[in-house]
Design a protein around this motif. Structure first.
Motif, PDB file in Angstrom:
ATOM      1  N   LEU A 179      -3.401   0.656  -8.986  1.00 59.18           N
ATOM      2  CA  LEU A 179      -3.326   1.545  -7.839  1.00 59.18           C
ATOM      3  C   LEU A 179      -4.377   1.126  -6.814  1.00 59.18           C
ATOM      4  CD1 LEU A 179      -3.009   5.069  -9.540  1.00 59.18           C
ATOM      5  CD2 LEU A 179      -1.170   3.596  -8.690  1.00 59.18           C
ATOM      6  N   VAL A 180      -4.039   1.211  -5.530  1.00 60.55           N
ATOM      7  CA  VAL A 180      -5.014   0.960  -4.474  1.00 60.55           C
ATOM      8  C   VAL A 180      -4.982   2.134  -3.501  1.00 60.55           C
ATOM      9  CG1 VAL A 180      -4.960  -1.547  -4.630  1.00 60.55           C
ATOM     10  CG2 VAL A 180      -3.321  -0.398  -3.141  1.00 60.55           C
ATOM     11  N   ILE A 181      -6.126   2.426  -2.907  1.00 63.09           N
ATOM     12  CA  ILE A 181      -6.238   3.533  -1.963  1.00 63.09           C
ATOM     13  C   ILE A 181      -7.137   3.131  -0.808  1.00 63.09           C
ATOM     14  CG2 ILE A 181      -5.852   5.418  -3.619  1.00 63.09           C
ATOM     15  CD1 ILE A 181      -8.934   5.731  -3.752  1.00 63.09           C
ATOM     16  N   ALA A 182      -6.952   3.772   0.327  1.00 66.16           N
ATOM     17  CA  ALA A 182      -7.880   3.683   1.451  1.00 66.16           C
ATOM     18  C   ALA A 182      -8.189   5.118   1.839  1.00 66.16           C
ATOM     19  CB  ALA A 182      -7.254   2.922   2.622  1.00 66.16           C
ATOM     20  N   VAL A 183      -9.442   5.543   1.642  1.00 66.72           N
ATOM     21  CA  VAL A 183      -9.804   6.939   1.876  1.00 66.72           C
ATOM     22  C   VAL A 183     -11.034   7.028   2.770  1.00 66.72           C
ATOM     23  CG1 VAL A 183      -8.840   7.683  -0.332  1.00 66.72           C
ATOM     24  CG2 VAL A 183     -11.251   7.065  -0.200  1.00 66.72           C
TER      25      VAL A 183
END
Length: 431
Positions: free
Chosen positions: A171-175
């Motif tokens: 999983l990858v995220i940009a927060v």
């Protein structure tokens, strides 16, 4: 009174931030409240109707506007081109029939991922397993201070869907930077880079931090930090052992990995009528969209391509589909000795498939493959491993496909949503 409370909160926040990171993370983990038996009024499912999708996009819009991540849109919804892709799945949490939580899982496509515009994913792509970006997370205001009563079940749904249905390893995220420590401390995401990107245009120029989680190693990490906690604090058991009847996983006749829901009417409604997402695309993205939705039924709702654009499209001769089907390849030697190779089919087309094997498979040798296409669908075909692409991945070509294979593949080529696979026979042709 509110000013005093706000000032006190600011002071406490500053004091909290000067604590060592491991101490801050330990405090964050004391806030976990994952009820292993949530209210029956809560239902978690894929958003697959116009009403559910509209409610998700509206909830997301309001949350993003409140946070300054977007300007108000006349539609009252936040809809992006990634929501239009058949490789994106929108999950929703409904309480008493009302959508109160949502997030979207974006599998890689010809359009890539939103965050790859500012973060380098090369190192993750070099690892084994598929990647999905977690995006468009929002929880209704009245549930944001209820101890995670919506957030944790939604995360549980995401974890279960990714590991059992979406064929996702990473999983990858940009927060936003102010939220990253929640993901690091509670779910053990690791930053893609220590630098904060100061201007991420996907969220109205707000700063962003990229992070990733390996779902293959996550259970062991969760066990280490949560295994001895009581049930409402034990995220390890919550994610890996607890079975929530609230979760309504999609019914699948076949072992596919995507659950597209956008019919031509829904695509037109959200991306042409209610918003102008399609009209605002670059010519390149319009062309790519036509390669994704190449069925005649979609042509009338897709954005028109400028003069000469159609000739520039790069189309595959044979479309490929993502699946996760166990199989066994059997080869009989001239002396009558039979060798069987356990394989997993990961991609298929009308005339062949790609599979992974832990054992070396002989090249240019014909044999019989038995493939479990679904719980009650088994195909047996004469095949030949025609190429070794490395890392245990092989390309196979088919002899004469049997009825089960043709029924399945024709439905993939001719259907528009995952529901079409339930009635695959109606797509049968003589080809």
């Amino acid at each position: 009174m509110s000013r005093v409370r706000k000032a006190l909160h600011g002071v406490l926040r500053k004091l909290f931030n000067v604590l060592p990171q491991n101490r801050r993370f330990a405090i964050y983990r004391t806030f976990v409240d994952c009820d292993p038996a949530p209210s029956e009024r809560l239902v978690l499912k894929i958003a697959d109707t116009k009403e559910e999708l509209e409610a998700c996009f509206t909830l997301l819009h309001d949350a993003y506007v409140d946070s300054g991540f977007m300007k108000p849109d006349p539609s009252g919804m936040r809809v992006t081109i990634y929501h239009a892709l058949p490789t994106t799945t929108t999950l929703c949490a409904k309480y008493d029939g009302q959508v109160v939580g949502t997030l979207s899982l974006i599998r890689e496509s010809v359009l890539g991922f939103p965050l790859q515009r500012i973060f380098d994913l090369t190192a993750i792509r070099e690892k084994k397993g598929n990647i999905a970006e977690v995006s468009a997370l929002a929880v209704h205001k009245r549930f944001r201070r209820t101890g995670g009563s919506i957030l944790f079940p939604l995360m549980k749904f995401m974890y279960e869907y990714c590991t059992t249905f979406f064929d996702t390893r990473h999983l990858v995220i940009a927060v936003n930077p102010r939220h990253i420590e929640m993901y690091e401390s509670l779910l053990f995401f690791e930053r893609l880079t220590q630098n904060v990107v100061e201007n991420y245009d996907f969220v109205n120029g707000a700063p962003a931090v990229g992070a990733t989680l390996d779902l293959g190693s996550a259970p062991e990490i969760f066990k280490k930090h949560y295994g001895s906690k009581p049930p409402k604090r034990n995220l390890f058991a919550f994610f890996t052992a607890v079975r929530l009847s609230n979760i309504k996983l999609p019914q699948r006749r076949f072992y596919t990995t995507n659950d597209p829901v956008l019919t031509p009417d829904l695509l037109d409604h959200f991306f042409n009528v209610r918003t102008h997402v399609f009209a605002q695309l670059s010519d390149r993205k319009k062309c790519l969209l036509h390669t994704i939705y190449d069925l005649p039924a979609y042509q009338g709702v897709l954005p028109a391509i400028g003069a000469g654009g159609q000739d520039d499209q790069v189309r595959r001769r044979h479309r490929r589909f993502s699946v996760r089907c166990p199989g066994r390849f059997s080869v009989v030697a001239p002396d009558g000795c039979e060798t069987k190779y356990k394989i997993e089919i990961t991609q298929l087309s009308r005339y062949g498939f790609q599979a992974h094997s832990r054992s070396a498979v002989p090249i240019n040798v014909w044999g019989e493959v038995t493939i479990q296409l679904g719980p009650a669908e088994v195909s047996r075909i004469q095949v030949e491993a025609s190429r070794d692409t490395g890392n245990g991945v092989y390309g196979f070509r088919l002899g004469e496909p049997d009825l089960i294979w043709r029924k399945f593949v024709n439905a993939l080529y001719s259907g528009s949503t995952h529901a079409d696979l339930e009635n695959a026979t109606r797509f049968m042709t003589d080809r």
